[in-house]
Enzyme design. Structure first.
Site, PDB file in Angstrom:
ATOM      1  N   LYS A 233     -38.254  33.549 -27.282  1.00 43.23           N
ATOM      2  CA  LYS A 233     -37.709  33.250 -25.945  1.00 43.23           C
ATOM      3  C   LYS A 233     -38.814  33.442 -24.932  1.00 43.23           C
ATOM      4  O   LYS A 233     -39.699  34.283 -25.164  1.00 43.23           O
ATOM      5  CB  LYS A 233     -36.529  34.170 -25.635  1.00 43.23           C
ATOM      6  CG  LYS A 233     -35.365  34.066 -26.608  1.00 43.23           C
ATOM      7  CD  LYS A 233     -34.437  32.924 -26.292  1.00 43.23           C
ATOM      8  CE  LYS A 233     -33.555  32.592 -27.497  1.00 43.23           C
ATOM      9  NZ  LYS A 233     -32.358  31.846 -27.246  1.00 43.23           N
ATOM     10  N   LYS A 259     -37.858  31.707 -35.642  1.00 38.40           N
ATOM     11  CA  LYS A 259     -37.454  30.296 -35.599  1.00 38.40           C
ATOM     12  C   LYS A 259     -37.615  29.709 -34.204  1.00 38.40           C
ATOM     13  O   LYS A 259     -37.622  30.431 -33.205  1.00 38.40           O
ATOM     14  CB  LYS A 259     -36.013  30.128 -36.067  1.00 38.40           C
ATOM     15  CG  LYS A 259     -34.983  30.700 -35.131  1.00 38.40           C
ATOM     16  CD  LYS A 259     -33.568  30.443 -35.626  1.00 38.40           C
ATOM     17  CE  LYS A 259     -33.034  29.104 -35.169  1.00 38.40           C
ATOM     18  NZ  LYS A 259     -32.804  29.022 -33.727  1.00 38.40           N
ATOM     19  N   ASP A 261     -36.185  27.639 -31.037  1.00 41.87           N
ATOM     20  CA  ASP A 261     -34.886  27.471 -30.407  1.00 41.87           C
ATOM     21  C   ASP A 261     -34.430  26.021 -30.616  1.00 41.87           C
ATOM     22  O   ASP A 261     -35.245  25.118 -30.820  1.00 41.87           O
ATOM     23  CB  ASP A 261     -34.975  27.788 -28.912  1.00 41.87           C
ATOM     24  CG  ASP A 261     -33.602  27.979 -28.322  1.00 41.87           C
ATOM     25  OD1 ASP A 261     -33.065  29.094 -28.446  1.00 41.87           O
ATOM     26  OD2 ASP A 261     -33.047  27.014 -27.775  1.00 41.87           O
ATOM     27  N   GLU A 262     -33.125  25.811 -30.523  1.00 49.05           N
ATOM     28  CA  GLU A 262     -32.610  24.437 -30.659  1.00 49.05           C
ATOM     29  C   GLU A 262     -33.110  23.532 -29.530  1.00 49.05           C
ATOM     30  O   GLU A 262     -33.164  22.314 -29.682  1.00 49.05           O
ATOM     31  CB  GLU A 262     -31.072  24.446 -30.719  1.00 49.05           C
ATOM     32  CG  GLU A 262     -30.318  24.782 -29.422  1.00 49.05           C
ATOM     33  CD  GLU A 262     -30.421  26.260 -29.027  1.00 49.05           C
ATOM     34  OE1 GLU A 262     -30.895  27.058 -29.841  1.00 49.05           O
ATOM     35  OE2 GLU A 262     -30.036  26.579 -27.880  1.00 49.05           O
ATOM     36  N   HIS A 351     -29.155  25.330 -37.917  1.00 45.38           N
ATOM     37  CA  HIS A 351     -28.608  25.710 -36.611  1.00 45.38           C
ATOM     38  C   HIS A 351     -27.444  24.770 -36.343  1.00 45.38           C
ATOM     39  O   HIS A 351     -27.409  23.660 -36.865  1.00 45.38           O
ATOM     40  CB  HIS A 351     -29.709  25.561 -35.552  1.00 45.38           C
ATOM     41  CG  HIS A 351     -29.373  26.214 -34.252  1.00 45.38           C
ATOM     42  ND1 HIS A 351     -28.582  25.605 -33.304  1.00 45.38           N
ATOM     43  CD2 HIS A 351     -29.722  27.417 -33.736  1.00 45.38           C
ATOM     44  CE1 HIS A 351     -28.464  26.419 -32.259  1.00 45.38           C
ATOM     45  NE2 HIS A 351     -29.141  27.525 -32.498  1.00 45.38           N
ATOM     46  N   LYS A 390     -22.694  37.060 -27.744  1.00 47.73           N
ATOM     47  CA  LYS A 390     -22.367  36.302 -26.527  1.00 47.73           C
ATOM     48  C   LYS A 390     -21.480  35.088 -26.790  1.00 47.73           C
ATOM     49  O   LYS A 390     -20.927  34.511 -25.860  1.00 47.73           O
ATOM     50  CB  LYS A 390     -23.660  35.871 -25.822  1.00 47.73           C
ATOM     51  CG  LYS A 390     -24.411  34.723 -26.497  1.00 47.73           C
ATOM     52  CD  LYS A 390     -25.695  34.359 -25.761  1.00 47.73           C
ATOM     53  CE  LYS A 390     -26.410  33.209 -26.460  1.00 47.73           C
ATOM     54  NZ  LYS A 390     -27.727  32.924 -25.915  1.00 47.73           N
TER      55      LYS A 390
HETATM   56  C1  CAP Z   1     -29.664  32.923 -29.615  1.00 48.06           C
HETATM   57  C2  CAP Z   1     -29.846  31.440 -29.647  1.00 48.06           C
HETATM   58  C3  CAP Z   1     -29.067  30.713 -30.742  1.00 48.06           C
HETATM   59  C4  CAP Z   1     -27.575  30.979 -30.751  1.00 48.06           C
HETATM   60  C5  CAP Z   1     -26.772  29.903 -31.387  1.00 48.06           C
HETATM   61  C6  CAP Z   1     -29.472  30.834 -28.292  1.00 48.06           C
HETATM   62  O1  CAP Z   1     -30.436  33.513 -28.607  1.00 48.06           O
HETATM   63  O2  CAP Z   1     -31.188  31.118 -29.844  1.00 48.06           O
HETATM   64  O3  CAP Z   1     -29.309  29.363 -30.538  1.00 48.06           O
HETATM   65  O4  CAP Z   1     -27.392  32.134 -31.464  1.00 48.06           O
HETATM   66  O5  CAP Z   1     -25.438  30.270 -31.468  1.00 48.06           O
HETATM   67  O6  CAP Z   1     -30.162  29.912 -27.888  1.00 48.06           O
HETATM   68  O7  CAP Z   1     -28.458  31.220 -27.736  1.00 48.06           O
HETATM   69  P1  CAP Z   1     -30.163  35.003 -28.114  1.00 48.06           P
HETATM   70  P2  CAP Z   1     -24.643  30.270 -32.845  1.00 48.06           P
HETATM   71  O8  CAP Z   1     -30.397  35.907 -29.292  1.00 48.06           O
HETATM   72  O9  CAP Z   1     -31.155  35.240 -27.015  1.00 48.06           O
HETATM   73  O10 CAP Z   1     -28.749  35.065 -27.624  1.00 48.06           O
HETATM   74  O11 CAP Z   1     -25.423  31.087 -33.820  1.00 48.06           O
HETATM   75  O12 CAP Z   1     -23.314  30.875 -32.495  1.00 48.06           O
HETATM   76  O13 CAP Z   1     -24.548  28.862 -33.266  1.00 48.06           O
HETATM   77 MG    MG Z   2     -31.069  29.040 -29.521  1.00 50.61          MG
END
Ligand code: CAP
Ligand code: MG
Length: 553
Positions: A233, A259, A261-262, A351, A390
């Protein structure tokens, strides 16, 4: 099947029906049994009398036309073919079973027949082209209904495999979860779970590496500890070298897995190839400095041809792990890219960005269904939620998703809202990933939910640590070590200052609460099952209520 429409105000229902169905009215002045004059109205829908409203009176009150007496609706949908077969015993070797929550404007029996017809052989009317023998063989059967009201409830459908082009999951999904969502008479339709017979599972390969393969790679198949992951991040904005430095800090602090991020693939400020090269250098450096094997999943999500190009680039760089945004890619390209990646010996991190557009709310599809399909198709790691972070999702439901990934036999667990299910031996278990709003203080709770076969992945909870990413990673590592030593995080924090700082900043999620809720549900299965069948789909959101109850003792 007859239904009552009652009293004043029916005009609203009537006009709603007319508007929704694009129907027209035919009015016939009549006197009823008591001699009062009234009107028989027939709604003509598509020129066939689909809905007939009889025996009600129209009165003029204060110059407004009002329906005052009881109105009856006779429904004649789907050509009168029979889909309801409540004494049918599903053939577990040859039927796909679908479980839905449904509500709408008609009696539940009719709604469920509408689902069965639209998703299998039928359509809205009688057909001249039907061969009844073929119809009998291929139609979906509604074999169970649990009513919550006249117009809502839970419905189970069985589809014979012969109905399908079984080698084609897109055709299967277009049938069992296709047009049905658009039916005008529905007010809610949630596809809650699916059961695939083994014959069908055998047509898929499942995860090539799966849970054990990923553990082998990281070297945890003996210790069986949970893996710790991070998402660098901020999500976007770092240049390749900066990105790799953050990854390095996380690795050095104790993270096993980093990894993308998306939101990050190949933006101008952080070109994909430059980033991957920079991180691979870091991975070698970590190996040299610590002897540890750490892994990275670069996001290759894109149109199919670009995913292939990126896969080739990774092969050239000597790397064999990739991340896919499986929901975004869609089934068609996903099937092919997974096959290519499998053939190339890649571990696949899945993801699921976007899935909640369907999994939340009353129209759509529970995550059970996605998790099963993605395990069948063959990803090795899959996001399955946290229950404490979250993102939405209650701990017990998330536990169910974990079981879909890691277990061979999933018990009939209707009280926790999924169908029983046995995976074929050919379909490997995979490693679930808990992610979204996590930090070290949630590790104990996550392990209570999932057990230890899990990746615990924290972005903000590592890079937002008061002392930075190295300490953030250490805090996670300490929490996991604590679990392995039988120490709770608050206890472990006495010997780990990074963990203490994380707990001070974000607090502690006590696994006791989750344990209590689980025990309560386990002990009161019948009560919660009953609740499900009286309250309906809303009962899925039991977590808050349970949490309140668990605090009472
Ligand atoms: C988490 C994360 C993931 C989410 C996806 C985000 O970051 O990188 O993409 O966990 O949700 O962008 O929110 P944080 P899920 O650790 O900073 O929250 O696994 O529910 O699909
Ligand atoms: Mg993410």
């Amino acid at each position: 099947m007859d239904v009552d429409f009652v009293g004043t105000g029916c005009g609203v229902s009537l006009s709603k029906i007319i508007r929704k169905r694009k129907a027209v009215l035919r009015n016939d002045k009549k006197r009823d049994d008591t001699g009062q004059s009234g009107t028989i109205i027939t709604i003509l829908e598509n020129k066939e009398p689909q809905v007939k409203i009889v025996n009600f009176m129209i009165e003029r009150i204060n110059n407004r036309i009002t329906l005052t007496s009881q109105t009856r609706v006779i429904l004649m949908v789907y050509g009168g073919y029979k889909y309801l077969e409540l004494d049918y015993e599903p053939d577990l070797e040859n039927d796909i079973i679908a479980w839905h929550w449904v509500s709408g404007e008609m009696p539940i029996e009719k709604l469920s027949e509408a689902l069965a017809a639209e998703s299998s052989v039928g359509t809205w009317t009688e057909l001249k082209t039907v061969n009844m023998e073929v119809f009998e063989k291929l139609r979906a059967k509604v074999f169970r209904i649990e009513k919550v009201s006249e117009n809502s409830g839970f419905v189970w459908l069985a589809y014979p495999l012969d109905h399908f082009d079984v080698k084609n999951i897109l055709q299967i999904l277009a049938s069992i979860r296709g047009n049905i969502y658009g039916l005008a008479e529905l007010e809610a339709l949630k596809f809650l779970d699916v059961r695939f017979p083994r014959k069908l599972q055998k047509l898929f390969k499942g995860p090539r590496f799966g849970l054990e393969g990923v553990r082998n790679r990281v070297g945890t198949n003996v210790s069986r500890r949970p893996h710790i992951g991070t998402i660098v991040k901020p999500k976007v904005g770092l240049a390749p070298k900066e990105w790799a430095e953050v990854a390095y800090n996380a690795f050095i602090g104790g993270v096993d897995f980093v990894k993308d991020d998306e939101n990050l693939v190949d933006q101008e400020f952080c070109r994909w190839e430059d980033r991957v090269n920079a991180v691979l250098e870091v991975i070698d450096k970590v190996k040299d400095e610590t002897g540890r094997t750490v892994i990275y999943s670069p996001n290759i999500t894109d149109r199919y041809s670009r995913m292939l190009e990126r896969m080739d680039s990774l092969e050239e760089m000597g790397w064999d792990i990739a991340m896919l945004d499986v929901y975004m890619i869609g089934y068609s390209a996903l099937l092919d890219i997974v096959e290519e990646l499998h053939n190339g010996g890649f571990i696949i991190h899945a993801h699921r960005a976007g899935h909640t557009a369907e999994t939340r709310g009353v129209f759509g599809c529970e995550y059970n269904v996605f998790a099963k399909i993605w395990r069948l198709i063959g990803v090795d790691q899959l996001h399955t939620g946290t229950g404490v972070g979250k993102m939405e999702g209650s701990p017990l439901i998330i536990r169910g998703y974990g079981k879909i990934c890691t277990k061979k036999n999933i018990d009939e667990a209707l009280h926790l809202y999924n169908l029983g299910f046995n995976w074929d031996d050919t379909i490997n278990p995979l490693m679930p990933v808990a992610s979204g709003g996590l930090d070290a203080g949630k590790v104990d709770a996550l392990i209570e939910i999932y057990g230890k076969d899990l990746v615990i992945q924290a972005g903000g909870g590592i890079h937002g640590h008061p002392e930075g990413s190295v300490s953030g990673a250490k805090s996670m590592r300490c929490a996991v070590e604590g679990v392995m030593q039988g120490k709770s995080s608050p206890e472990k924090a006495k010997e780990c200052k990074e963990l203490k700082a994380a707990l001070d900043k974000w607090g502690y999620s006590d696994p006791q609460e989750i344990r209590k809720i689980s025990e309560m549900v386990e002990e009161n299965k019948d009560k919660y099952l009953k609740k499900l069948f009286t309250v309906g789909y809303e009962a899925f959101d039991i977590s808050e209520e349970l949490q309140d109850e668990s605090k009472k003792d």
